[in-house]
Design an enzyme around this catalytic site. Structure first.
Site, PDB file in Angstrom:
ATOM      1  N   TYR A 153       0.206  -3.577  32.658  1.00  0.00           N
ATOM      2  CA  TYR A 153       1.298  -4.314  33.305  1.00  0.00           C
ATOM      3  C   TYR A 153       0.753  -5.267  34.363  1.00  0.00           C
ATOM      4  CZ  TYR A 153       5.531  -5.242  36.024  1.00  0.00           C
ATOM      5  OH  TYR A 153       6.566  -5.857  36.687  1.00  0.00           O
ATOM      6  N   ARG A 163      17.662 -10.372  22.998  1.00  0.00           N
ATOM      7  CA  ARG A 163      17.343 -10.051  21.606  1.00  0.00           C
ATOM      8  C   ARG A 163      18.608  -9.697  20.841  1.00  0.00           C
ATOM      9  NH1 ARG A 163      12.777  -5.585  22.300  1.00  0.00           N
ATOM     10  NH2 ARG A 163      14.178  -5.074  24.029  1.00  0.00           N
ATOM     11  N   SER A 189       5.248 -10.324  39.812  1.00  0.00           N
ATOM     12  CA  SER A 189       5.589  -8.996  40.321  1.00  0.00           C
ATOM     13  C   SER A 189       4.689  -8.660  41.500  1.00  0.00           C
ATOM     14  CB  SER A 189       5.368  -7.961  39.200  1.00  0.00           C
ATOM     15  OG  SER A 189       5.332  -6.641  39.685  1.00  0.00           O
ATOM     16  N   PRO A 232       8.782 -10.204  42.748  1.00  0.00           N
ATOM     17  CA  PRO A 232       9.549  -9.164  43.440  1.00  0.00           C
ATOM     18  C   PRO A 232       8.762  -7.863  43.565  1.00  0.00           C
ATOM     19  CG  PRO A 232      10.312  -9.403  41.172  1.00  0.00           C
ATOM     20  CD  PRO A 232       9.157 -10.347  41.345  1.00  0.00           C
ATOM     21  N   GLY A 233       9.089  -7.122  44.618  1.00  0.00           N
ATOM     22  CA  GLY A 233       8.557  -5.775  44.754  1.00  0.00           C
ATOM     23  C   GLY A 233       9.443  -4.820  43.980  1.00  0.00           C
ATOM     24  N   ASP A 241      14.369 -13.610  20.930  1.00  0.00           N
ATOM     25  CA  ASP A 241      13.333 -12.608  21.155  1.00  0.00           C
ATOM     26  C   ASP A 241      12.061 -13.390  21.464  1.00  0.00           C
ATOM     27  OD1 ASP A 241      11.250 -10.747  20.953  1.00  0.00           O
ATOM     28  OD2 ASP A 241      12.214  -9.632  19.330  1.00  0.00           O
ATOM     29  N   VAL A 242      11.523 -13.229  22.664  1.00  0.00           N
ATOM     30  CA  VAL A 242      10.383 -14.048  23.075  1.00  0.00           C
ATOM     31  C   VAL A 242       9.136 -13.773  22.247  1.00  0.00           C
ATOM     32  CG1 VAL A 242      11.277 -14.260  25.433  1.00  0.00           C
ATOM     33  CG2 VAL A 242       9.619 -12.450  24.889  1.00  0.00           C
ATOM     34  N   GLY A 245      18.907  -6.259  34.689  1.00  0.00           N
ATOM     35  CA  GLY A 245      17.971  -6.642  35.719  1.00  0.00           C
ATOM     36  C   GLY A 245      18.198  -8.009  36.323  1.00  0.00           C
ATOM     37  N   PHE A 246      17.103  -8.657  36.714  1.00  0.00           N
ATOM     38  CA  PHE A 246      17.208  -9.959  37.367  1.00  0.00           C
ATOM     39  C   PHE A 246      17.790 -11.020  36.444  1.00  0.00           C
ATOM     40  CE2 PHE A 246      14.260  -8.318  40.619  1.00  0.00           C
ATOM     41  CZ  PHE A 246      14.825  -8.871  41.764  1.00  0.00           C
TER      42      PHE A 246
END
Length: 303
Positions: free
Chosen positions: A149, A37, A136, A179-180, A56-57, A16-17
């Site tokens: 979410y 992770r 988001s 972002p969309g 790992d957050v 992803g981003f």
């Protein structure tokens, strides 16, 4: 920036981003500390010149602090932090369990906060830095089937908006990236988790429709991740024509996100107009003491 060659610390760089930003920063000759992770999933970034660390957050804060301390030692600074870790929990509120909800908040919100807490002492010491948090389209609108979410992304945007005035006097700039729908694997990988329970009654409601749409939209999103990453890197580093505009409080990406926010603003203004008289009727009468205004939109409530 503390140097002409910025040092990036990016979470969730396996796809992803997060991955796209890391790849582009490396291509521009920047120094990147990529985390995930499982570092085996970011071996390609290491081959491209990134330093890689396991992170790992959802780890406890002391463990995250130790990892960030290790990251700081690599180049002696962290100039840009990108909090990109997150996933969507699909399911109606009734369907999602407390454990599933807590896990979502642990990654999307609490994990982001702990990484931020771990990095800020270093940015404060150098009196510079950029703190970027991913929000988001869901930061602006809730909907059937993705309440958890949306709640996490509203939180992310609220935290970034609050961090901005907290940090601006310390040379640190905070922003939220919103972002969309972008054509990543966000809706077709482990970044989308379905609730373990699915209640039949919701199948023919808006929740069921959202489930079907999410299953169909993967691969057909309007946003181009590469173009989005180019804007992000330009803005966060002040590069090119885009970078000259500075770092905004929120960086909205995608025509769909623009339109969603505009519609939300129109609908909210219409709602406020409709209920204005009733809202105002709850104030103290004129001449009585009213709350004093603080800078911004915060009120001190006088008991």
């Amino acid at each position: 920036m503390t140097s002409e060659t910025p040092v990036w610390l990016i979470t969730a760089t396996s796809n992803g981003f997060g991955k796209g930003i890391a790849e582009l920063a490396l291509a521009r000759g920047h120094r990147v500390i990529a985390t995930a992770r499982n570092t085996a999933k970011i071996a390609g970034l290491k081959e491209s010149g990134a330093s890689t660390l396991a992170l790992d957050v959802t780890w406890p804060l002391p463990q995250i602090k130790e990892t960030v301390k290790e990251a700081q030692k690599i180049h002696g600074s962290i100039d840009i932090l990108v909090n990109a870790a997150g996933y969507i929990l699909e399911g109606a509120v009734e369907e999602t369990s407390p454990e599933e909800t807590l896990a979502t908040f642990n990654t999307n919100v609490l994990g982001m906060l702990n990484v931020t807490r771990a990095v800020l002492p270093y940015m404060r010491a150098q009196r510079s830095g950029v703190m970027a948090i991913f929000g988001s389209l869901g930061s602006w609108t809730g909907g059937a089937g993705f309440a958890n979410y949306a709640a996490t992304k509203w939180s992310c945007s609220a935290i970034a908006e609050s961090l901005r005035p907290e940090l601006e006097g310390l040379g640190i700039t905070a922003t939220v990236i919103e972002p969309g729908y972008f054509r990543s694997n966000f809706l077709s990988s482990d970044a989308k988790v379905k609730s373990e329970v699915e209640i039949q009654d919701y199948t023919d409601t808006a929740t069921g429709e959202v489930r079907r749409l999410l299953a169909q939209v993967g691969g057909n999103q309007p946003g181009d991740v590469k173009k989005g990453c180019e804007v992000i890197v330009d803005v966060l580093t002040g590069s090119g024509e885009t970078g000259k505009k500075g770092i905004p409080p929120r960086l909205v990406l995608g025509s769909d996100c623009q339109e969603t926010i505009r519609e939300k603003c129109r609908a909210t203004l219409a709602l406020l107009d409709e209920w204005k008289d009733i809202s105002y009727s709850t104030d103290y009468a004129k001449g009585q003491r009213v709350p004093e205004r603080c800078p911004g939109t915060v009120f001190i409530i006088l008991q």
